[in-house]
Write a protein that holds these residues in place. Structure first.
Motif, PDB file in Angstrom:
ATOM      1  N   THR A 218      42.337  42.649  48.702  1.00  0.00           N
ATOM      2  CA  THR A 218      43.896  42.280  48.679  1.00  0.00           C
ATOM      3  C   THR A 218      43.912  40.931  48.708  1.00  0.00           C
ATOM      4  N   GLU A 219      43.156  40.017  49.016  1.00  0.00           N
ATOM      5  CA  GLU A 219      43.032  38.589  49.252  1.00  0.00           C
ATOM      6  C   GLU A 219      42.938  38.139  47.751  1.00  0.00           C
TER       7      GLU A 219
ATOM      8  N   LYS B  77      45.725  48.731  51.730  1.00  0.00           N
ATOM      9  CA  LYS B  77      44.833  48.352  52.325  1.00  0.00           C
ATOM     10  C   LYS B  77      44.165  49.565  53.419  1.00  0.00           C
TER      11      LYS B  77
ATOM     12  N   VAL C 144      41.788  49.046  46.235  1.00  0.00           N
ATOM     13  CA  VAL C 144      42.891  48.176  46.482  1.00  0.00           C
ATOM     14  C   VAL C 144      42.964  47.573  44.849  1.00  0.00           C
TER      15      VAL C 144
ATOM     16  N   LYS D 168      46.006  38.508  45.956  1.00  0.00           N
ATOM     17  CA  LYS D 168      47.161  37.568  46.281  1.00  0.00           C
ATOM     18  C   LYS D 168      46.665  36.253  45.650  1.00  0.00           C
TER      19      LYS D 168
ATOM     20  N   HIS E 112      40.375  43.928  52.421  1.00  0.00           N
ATOM     21  CA  HIS E 112      40.875  42.783  52.600  1.00  0.00           C
ATOM     22  C   HIS E 112      40.572  41.736  51.550  1.00  0.00           C
TER      23      HIS E 112
ATOM     24  N   VAL F  26      50.953  42.460  44.550  1.00  0.00           N
ATOM     25  CA  VAL F  26      50.797  41.940  46.050  1.00  0.00           C
ATOM     26  C   VAL F  26      51.163  43.089  46.900  1.00  0.00           C
ATOM     27  N   SER F  27      52.371  43.607  46.808  1.00  0.00           N
ATOM     28  CA  SER F  27      52.925  44.339  47.891  1.00  0.00           C
ATOM     29  C   SER F  27      52.019  45.672  47.812  1.00  0.00           C
ATOM     30  N   THR F  28      51.732  46.152  46.646  1.00  0.00           N
ATOM     31  CA  THR F  28      50.969  47.394  46.583  1.00  0.00           C
ATOM     32  C   THR F  28      49.606  47.174  47.241  1.00  0.00           C
ATOM     33  N   ALA F  29      48.952  46.123  47.019  1.00  0.00           N
ATOM     34  CA  ALA F  29      47.741  45.865  47.452  1.00  0.00           C
ATOM     35  C   ALA F  29      47.803  45.794  49.018  1.00  0.00           C
ATOM     36  N   SER F  30      48.913  45.141  49.760  1.00  0.00           N
ATOM     37  CA  SER F  30      49.019  45.230  50.885  1.00  0.00           C
ATOM     38  C   SER F  30      49.204  46.467  51.569  1.00  0.00           C
ATOM     39  N   ASN F  31      49.968  47.306  50.826  1.00  0.00           N
ATOM     40  CA  ASN F  31      50.251  48.721  51.210  1.00  0.00           C
ATOM     41  C   ASN F  31      49.184  49.804  51.118  1.00  0.00           C
TER      42      ASN F  31
END
Length: 108
Positions: free
Chosen positions: A97-98, A49, A19, A101, A94, A42-47
């Motif tokens: 990702t956090e 996961k 991530v 963010k 997670h 941020v969008s890449t990290a969410s995608n």
């Protein structure tokens, strides 16, 4: 027992690294493409996961096959271990990702 904890720790850090690494490289690439790097990170990290979890636990259907075959045979210990590995990988993904963010919080 030591082997299982070591594998769980590696799963955590592999998912975390997928991530973080993917988000950082997406941010670098977005600079070259003249896009806003923070929102892209941020969008890449969410995608990433779910793919980080898959990469950490083996990258294929084998963990699911282990769960299925052991449930059918009535052996619950290997099932619990595989679920713990998947859970640990989720925690790593997670956390990554956090962290992305948190780093990009003021700019998104």
């Amino acid at each position: 027992m030591n082997y299982y904890l070591a594998k769980a720790g590696l799963d955590f850090f592999i998912a975390f690294g997928v991530v973080i690494g993917g988000a950082v490289l997406a941010g670098i690439g977005s600079v070259f493409m003249l896009l806003p790097p923070a929102s892209m990170m941020v969008s890449t990290a969410s995608n990433l996961k779910i793919w980080a979890i898959v990469a950490a636990v083996g990258g294929s259907i084998d963990p699911i096959r282990v769960i299925e075959s052991n449930i059918v045979d009535g052996h619950l210990s290997p099932v619990a271990i595989q679920i713990a590995y998947i859970g640990t990988a989720f925690l790593g993904a997670h956390a990554g990702t956090e962290l992305v963010k948190l780093i990009c919080k003021g700019t998104v």
